[in-house]
Design an enzyme around this catalytic site. Structure first.
Site, PDB file in Angstrom:
ATOM      1  N   ALA A 210       0.808  -1.223   0.000  1.00  0.00           N
ATOM      2  CA  ALA A 210       0.000   0.000   0.000  1.00  0.00           C
ATOM      3  C   ALA A 210       0.840   1.271   0.000  1.00  0.00           C
ATOM      4  O   ALA A 210       0.280   2.368  -0.114  1.00  0.00           O
ATOM      5  CB  ALA A 210      -0.924   0.005   1.224  1.00  0.00           C
ATOM      6  N   LYS A 243      -2.063   6.060  -1.396  1.00  0.00           N
ATOM      7  CA  LYS A 243      -0.973   6.857  -0.828  1.00  0.00           C
ATOM      8  C   LYS A 243      -0.045   7.403  -1.901  1.00  0.00           C
ATOM      9  O   LYS A 243       0.198   8.611  -1.981  1.00  0.00           O
ATOM     10  CB  LYS A 243      -0.171   6.021   0.178  1.00  0.00           C
TER      11      LYS A 243
END
Length: 394
Positions: A210, A243
């Site tokens: 992530a 992100k």
């Protein structure tokens, strides 16, 4: 019917956000929610994203559905970012998902379809949504040691000892980089040892990646994932764009399944699209199209990589500034681990009581297990945090 529903436990991070908003102190510091913030406290739209969205707005001619698995160009572009040339195209299946969370959920559903008795092994600690989704799906779950709270580093010997209990067909969930919530990562040699052990156990790795680009750079952050995917017979990978592209609200993610047996690709791909159809039919496209445009356009990609590097080095600078401030105040190297961790998070090693003390006296808001979001700091609030840590006697 509704009277039969039970109240669900409140999300601790969401509760922390509410408490922070209601705190009137101007010096308060939010280190709780896992969202990147710039020095002004804003979560900006990246420059390349703005440029791609403008181009898309001018060029897009329809809002009709994409394919069930998402736009193939997005699947190709993001899988290439994560995997590089570590695997060949005929070993890879992929389907776009509503964010990294959607990819994790879908991966676990795929596991449940294939092997309902599989146990999902999680690092201790891990992202709270991992066990939450597993419990929701009523799947078996076990933990392996990962973080040593004394050294604030990976407890690798404990990890390997626990993973020795993995059974054939079990799934080992690994963080691809920038471990959440600790910030402590495996070395390349440790990744190789983990791959070897999982292979010997005939288990399946599920990698949650992530934060690619937030740690040591885009290529370095993908190395562990590439080692696993190129080494083992089967690998599941859940990738998020929230992100590194800053498209949190666009819910952009990808689930990849790698099988060295190319004869399994067609059936695996069919199952991924089948699960999409059952859960939401067609995945959202706006964020995926923006990501694909950035990755495939040399100018946009260069602009994005430059800004991502600014984000990464900014967080590294904050880590060093905080570690230096604590070394100065304590005359010890006890907090040097903060500069060594990578990504948005570090686990401080404070007790819940010490965390509460820092919140009440200093307005420092972090999760009760002492996970703190480094991106919630700026050069002015570092000293506030350092003073609070020393005052709480962490």
């Amino acid at each position: 019917m509704f009277e039969l529903l039970n109240a669900q436990p409140q999300d601790k991070i969401m509760a922390l956000m509410v408490a922070y908003r209601e705190d009137p102190r101007e010096t308060k510091v939010d280190l709780g929610v896992g969202v990147y913030k710039d020095p002004t406290g804003n979560t900006p739209v990246m420059r390349a994203v703005k440029s791609a969205e403008k181009q898309l707005w001018e060029a897009e001619t329809t809002k009709s559905y994409t394919a069930l698995g998402g736009d193939p160009a997005f699947v190709k572009a993001l899988s290439s970012l994560v995997l590089g040339d570590a695997v060949s195209a005929d070993t890879l299946s992929g389907a776009a998902q509503p964010g990294g969370t959607g990819a994790i959920h879908q991966a676990l559903e795929l596991v449940k379809m294939a092997n309902p008795d599989a146990t999902i092994w999680l690092s201790a600690p891990t992202w709270p949504n991992h066990p939450s989704i597993i419990k929701h799906l009523k799947m078996n779950m076990a933990e392996y040691r990962y973080f040593d709270n004394d050294s604030r580093a990976v407890d690798f010997s404990g990890m390997m000892a626990d993973l020795d209990g993995v059974k054939a067909g079990d799934v080992v969930l690994l963080h691809g980089c920038c471990h959440n919530p600790t910030g402590a990562n495996l070395t390349i040699e440790q990744w190789k040892e983990v791959a070897d052990l999982i292979g010997k156990k005939n288990a399946v790795p599920l990698i949650d990646i992530a934060y690619q680009g937030f740690g040591d750079g885009l290529e370095a952050d993908a190395q562990g994932t590439r080692i696993i995917a190129s080494t083992l017979p089967e690998t599941l990978i859940a990738a998020s764009c929230s992100k590194n592209f800053g498209v949190y609200r666009e819910r952009t993610g990808l689930l990849m399944a790698v099988s060295q047996d190319t004869g399994k690709q067609k059936v695996t791909q069919g199952n991924l699209t089948h699960l999409n159809r059952q859960n939401f039919s067609f995945p959202p496209d706006h964020g995926a199209r923006v990501v694909q445009m950035i990755l495939d356009d040399p100018k946009l990609r260069s602009e994005w990589e430059t800004e991502l590097e600014e984000v990464r080095t900014g967080m590294l600078g904050l880590r060093k500034q905080l570690a230096d401030a604590l070394r100065q105040r304590t005359n010890s190297d006890n907090f040097d681990f903060i500069a060594e961790h990578r990504g948005m998070f570090s686990r401080l090693g404070a007790t819940p009581e010490q965390v509460e003390h820092m919140r009440e006296k200093h307005g420092i808001y972090m999760v009760g297990d002492s996970r703190m979001n480094i991106a919630g700091l700026n050069k002015d609030s570092v000293d506030t945090l350092a003073d609070a840590i020393v005052d709480a006697r962490v």
